[in-house]
Write a protein that holds these residues in place. Structure first.
Motif, PDB file in Angstrom:
ATOM      1  N   ALA A   1       0.545  -4.941  -4.063  1.00 35.08           N
ATOM      2  CA  ALA A   1      -0.015  -3.766  -4.749  1.00 35.08           C
ATOM      3  C   ALA A   1      -1.280  -3.273  -4.046  1.00 35.08           C
ATOM      4  O   ALA A   1      -2.339  -3.158  -4.642  1.00 35.08           O
ATOM      5  N   THR A   2      -1.158  -2.957  -2.776  1.00 37.33           N
ATOM      6  CA  THR A   2      -2.314  -2.595  -1.945  1.00 37.33           C
ATOM      7  C   THR A   2      -2.852  -1.212  -2.278  1.00 37.33           C
ATOM      8  O   THR A   2      -2.097  -0.252  -2.452  1.00 37.33           O
ATOM      9  N   GLU A   3      -4.180  -1.109  -2.370  1.00 35.84           N
ATOM     10  CA  GLU A   3      -4.876   0.164  -2.531  1.00 35.84           C
ATOM     11  C   GLU A   3      -6.000   0.232  -1.502  1.00 35.84           C
ATOM     12  O   GLU A   3      -6.419  -0.793  -0.963  1.00 35.84           O
ATOM     13  N   VAL A   4      -6.486   1.452  -1.241  1.00 32.28           N
ATOM     14  CA  VAL A   4      -7.620   1.630  -0.333  1.00 32.28           C
ATOM     15  C   VAL A   4      -8.857   1.887  -1.181  1.00 32.28           C
ATOM     16  O   VAL A   4      -8.906   2.845  -1.952  1.00 32.28           O
ATOM     17  N   LYS A   5      -9.863   1.002  -1.056  1.00 30.32           N
ATOM     18  CA  LYS A   5     -11.073   1.144  -1.876  1.00 30.32           C
ATOM     19  C   LYS A   5     -12.184   1.902  -1.165  1.00 30.32           C
ATOM     20  O   LYS A   5     -13.209   2.216  -1.767  1.00 30.32           O
TER      21      LYS A   5
END
Length: 401
Positions: free
Chosen positions: A127-131
């Protein structure tokens, strides 16, 4: 809230002793109730509203008084820390905590967090997101593994050391019970009790997240650092995807602040290669490089840059002889380097900024400026400081270090 409690006190105490003329029953009448043989059920029926109000008032007063003892002046980490103060697993005694307990707990939590990280990776649940982006414009990802590992460390530390200050790379997790019934302590020849207010724990729940998402799993570590009055005195580095290897940990105390000089390192593995092979290698960041490769080529004669992910991984490569030094020329965060700093010093090495100065770790200012030089040998470290001085004087501002 104090006013509402006071308002209820007359109601509670007045039921048995005060005169209630408006009800038609004076204090003399009430005290003589047994002699007059007034029907008890009739009296209850006529005065049930008063009984109900009095009962609720008494319950409220008792409830409030029973919770007044949970207030404390211990350092507050987050809005949830007050809920931690009733932990049955607390290792805090009279506002102090033992160093061996901090280390033992961090080792245990590292193992639990490693299980969470590998479970996410092998279960395909990243569940990768860019912070955000780094100063170099590279995406900074965050995954479910970061969040799970962070929850283990932060909630576990709260559970064992209520009120302790924690500085983690990730956001404050929801309050969850980790359920630690016991921890294996470590034996130290000098094991000081430290004031809780002087302790800061830095946590990188998953170092090298970018590499984690790219399946470069050998770069991934978890890192915990015990900071005492701004100085890293113990570090724990765990490699979740390196099988059959326990966490690497080290202690570096000095007499001036902790009462004794002590250097202890545990778990370092000698390089399987000839150590000469690493003599010309300098590990630099593959995702936060800046001009790191050019700096090595221009200012460090005879050295070759080797790109690697994660500060924990790079520090271990230096200590285990696979590289001669770890050099970083841009800004970096406390949680990225604190544990590595402690472990390198515990093993007899040097971990400083480019000027050769020790780093200071503060809760309210996690940014580390001035670059990084880490070396296992003090003489080699001095060589790097000397060679990089011209770079620092001419390029420091441009590199934002």
């Amino acid at each position: 809230m104090g006013a509402s409690i006071d308002e209820r006190k007359p109601m509670v105490s007045g039921f048995g002793y005060a005169s209630h003329s408006s009800s038609g029953i004076g204090s003399a009448h009430f005290r003589g109730r047994g002699r007059s043989h007034a029907p008890f059920k009739t009296w209850i029926w006529r005065h049930w509203p008063l009984l109900m109000v009095g009962s609720f008032g008494a319950f409220y007063l008792i409830h409030r008084l029973s919770h007044m003892g949970s207030s404390t002046s211990a350092p507050k980490v987050t809005s949830q820390s007050a809920q931690q103060l009733r932990s049955d697993s607390s290792r805090v005694q009279n506002g102090k905590v033992r160093l061996s307990d901090l280390i033992g707990a961090s080792i245990h939590l590292s193992e639990v967090a490693a299980h969470e990280i590998t479970d996410v990776k092998f279960g395909g649940k990243e569940a990768t997101e860019v912070k955000g982006k780094t100063d170099e414009g590279v995406d900074e990802p965050v995954t479910l593994a970061d969040a799970r590992s962070n929850s283990v460390f932060v909630n576990g530390l709260r559970e064992l050391f209520p009120g302790i200050s924690i500085l983690s790379e990730e956001t404050d997790p929801d309050l969850e019970e980790v359920g630690i019934s016991a921890i294996n302590g470590v034996e130290l020849t000098h094991d000081p009790w430290l004031d809780l207010k002087d302790i800061l724990i830095t946590v990188d729940p998953l170092d090298a997240t970018k590499e984690f998402t790219e399946n470069l799993l050998h770069f991934v570590t978890t890192m915990v650092c015990v900071v005492h009055k701004g100085k890293p005195i113990a570090g724990i580095i765990n490699e979740p995807f390196v099988k059959d290897e326990a966490a690497v940990w080290g202690v570096a105390l000095d007499k001036a602040t902790e009462g004794a000089d002590l250097r202890v390192s545990h778990g370092l593995q000698p390089s399987t290669e000839d150590t000469v092979a690493g003599a010309d290698k300098v590990v630099i960041s593959r995702s936060h490089t800046g001009s790191g490769a050019d700096v090595v080529s221009e200012y460090l004669p005879g050295k070759q840059p080797v790109f690697a992910g994660g500060s924990g991984y790079k520090a271990l490569r230096v200590l285990e002889g696979d590289a001669n030094a770890y050099v970083h020329v841009t800004k970096i965060k406390s949680w990225d380097v604190c544990a590595a700093d402690a472990v390198v010093h515990a093993a007899g090495g040097k971990f400083t900024n480019l000027k050769g100065e020790r780093l200071v770790y503060e809760k309210d200012d996690p940014l580390i400026s001035g670059g990084i030089i880490a070396a296992a040998d003090s003489k080699m470290h001095a060589w790097y400081v000397e060679k990089l001085a011209p770079f620092l004087s001419s390029h420091g501002d441009k590199q934002r270090i």
